[in-house]
Scaffold this motif. Structure first.
Motif, PDB file in Angstrom:
ATOM      1  N   ALA A  52       0.839  -1.210   0.000  1.00  0.00           N
ATOM      2  CA  ALA A  52       0.000   0.000   0.000  1.00  0.00           C
ATOM      3  C   ALA A  52       0.868   1.252   0.000  1.00  0.00           C
ATOM      4  N   TRP A  53       1.922   1.228   0.792  1.00  0.00           N
ATOM      5  CA  TRP A  53       2.829   2.385   0.863  1.00  0.00           C
ATOM      6  C   TRP A  53       3.442   2.661  -0.503  1.00  0.00           C
ATOM      7  N   THR A  54       3.911   1.580  -1.160  1.00  0.00           N
ATOM      8  CA  THR A  54       4.518   1.738  -2.485  1.00  0.00           C
ATOM      9  C   THR A  54       3.476   2.168  -3.523  1.00  0.00           C
ATOM     10  N   GLY A  55       2.300   1.506  -3.485  1.00  0.00           N
ATOM     11  CA  GLY A  55       1.260   1.802  -4.480  1.00  0.00           C
ATOM     12  C   GLY A  55       0.718   3.206  -4.372  1.00  0.00           C
ATOM     13  N   PHE A  56       0.519   3.676  -3.134  1.00  0.00           N
ATOM     14  CA  PHE A  56       0.033   5.054  -2.968  1.00  0.00           C
ATOM     15  C   PHE A  56       1.149   6.049  -3.258  1.00  0.00           C
ATOM     16  N   GLY A  57       2.385   5.626  -2.976  1.00  0.00           N
ATOM     17  CA  GLY A  57       3.501   6.525  -3.235  1.00  0.00           C
ATOM     18  C   GLY A  57       3.729   6.777  -4.715  1.00  0.00           C
ATOM     19  N   ASP A  58       3.637   5.732  -5.528  1.00  0.00           N
ATOM     20  CA  ASP A  58       3.866   5.934  -6.973  1.00  0.00           C
ATOM     21  C   ASP A  58       2.574   6.268  -7.736  1.00  0.00           C
ATOM     22  N   GLY A  59       1.440   6.284  -7.014  1.00  0.00           N
ATOM     23  CA  GLY A  59       0.176   6.707  -7.638  1.00  0.00           C
ATOM     24  C   GLY A  59      -0.574   5.602  -8.359  1.00  0.00           C
ATOM     25  N   SER A  60      -0.024   4.377  -8.390  1.00  0.00           N
ATOM     26  CA  SER A  60      -0.689   3.317  -9.153  1.00  0.00           C
ATOM     27  C   SER A  60      -2.007   2.893  -8.513  1.00  0.00           C
ATOM     28  N   VAL A  61      -2.049   2.815  -7.175  1.00  0.00           N
ATOM     29  CA  VAL A  61      -3.276   2.375  -6.504  1.00  0.00           C
ATOM     30  C   VAL A  61      -4.366   3.447  -6.561  1.00  0.00           C
ATOM     31  N   PRO A  62      -4.087   4.695  -6.169  1.00  0.00           N
ATOM     32  CA  PRO A  62      -5.161   5.694  -6.293  1.00  0.00           C
ATOM     33  C   PRO A  62      -5.603   5.909  -7.727  1.00  0.00           C
ATOM     34  N   GLY A  63      -4.667   5.795  -8.688  1.00  0.00           N
ATOM     35  CA  GLY A  63      -5.045   5.943 -10.095  1.00  0.00           C
ATOM     36  C   GLY A  63      -6.003   4.848 -10.531  1.00  0.00           C
TER      37      GLY A  63
END
Length: 265
Positions: A52-63
């Motif tokens: 989650a930290w990585t995904g929210f950090g690079d924008g892939s999860v919120p995108g």
């Protein structure tokens, strides 16, 4: 103006609702640390947090979440809007029921995802096909709710409209639609639920283009995570789908209480 008593009830309800998820996460962590789970298919809660930290950090999860939400809302608005008009027409017109009711009842027996091969052949595998599938899922519960509500208005209310010499439009606006509101509200809630489930299915089953950098949405995110055996991302995607789904359901339920205060959830 805010109501402290109401806010306190909401806070207590939220805390009570969080008890079981917190216990399940704690049990999950204990079972993982004790070696009871296969680490190849069930990673630790900490690994999901790192994803989650990585995904929210690079924008892939919120995108991906925003793409799924936008797609679900577009399909839902189209499908529920058409379903509302169609259901009202079926509810107030015997001629329309005779013409379309048997066909609608037959079509709604077809499972939503069974439409995918046919829609793919007609519309391809792009955005139009996904939105159409989601709209189709939202259409039936909304149409059935609107039809049931407008068709089952008590005869006494209809006679009152006739006694007051109201025209068809006034009768619809002042008597039929208010009386049908509870069933319509239920149709709104069910149609959103089906649209949300249909969105994930459409993205997961059709959106594997994500692997080639062409797809988007949480369904495609999950498909790619499964393809690369990233169970931390799979579990993260499932959790986010659940959180958004519950938030949408509670949001619509809240609006329903505003529109129809006698509804309970």
């Amino acid at each position: 103006m805010s109501n402290p008593a109401s806010e306190a009830r909401v806070s207590h309800a939220f805390l009570r609702a969080m008890i079981l998820p917190a216990l399940l996460v704690a049990l999950w962590g204990v079972a993982y640390d004790a070696g009871w789970l296969n680490p190849k298919v069930f990673v630790s809660p900490l690994a999901v947090l790192r994803a989650a930290w990585t995904g929210f950090g690079d924008g892939s999860v919120p995108g991906a979440a925003l793409a799924t939400l936008a797609r679900a809302m577009a399909g839902w608005v189209i499908g529920a809007g058409i379903g509302l008009v169609f259901g009202i027409a079926l509810g107030i017109s015997g001629v329309a029921r005779g013409l379309f009711d048997p066909t609608v009842n037959s079509l709604r027996q077809i499972a939503l995802f069974a439409w995918i091969p046919l829609l793919s052949a007609w519309l391809g595998n792009g955005e139009t096909m996904k939105i159409t599938l989601i709209a189709l899922g939202a259409f039936f519960p909304m149409a059935l709710g609107a039809q049931a509500g407008t068709q089952n208005v008590p005869i006494g209310w209809r006679e009152l409209g006739a006694a007051l010499e109201l025209g068809p439009v006034e009768r619809l606006r002042r008597i039929i639609l208010p009386a049908a509101l509870p069933a319509i509200v239920t149709g709104v809630e069910l149609s959103l639920n089906v649209a949300w489930l249909g969105t994930f299915g459409a993205e997961y089953l059709i959106g594997t283009g994500y692997i080639n950098g062409m797809g988007d949405g949480l369904g495609a995110y999950l498909a790619a995570a499964r393809e690369y055996a990233r169970m931390d991302q799979v579990l993260l995607g499932v959790l986010i789908l659940g959180i958004i789904g519950v938030s949408l359901d509670r949001g619509v339920a809240h609006l329903s209480r505003k529109v129809a205060p006698w509804q309970t959830h």
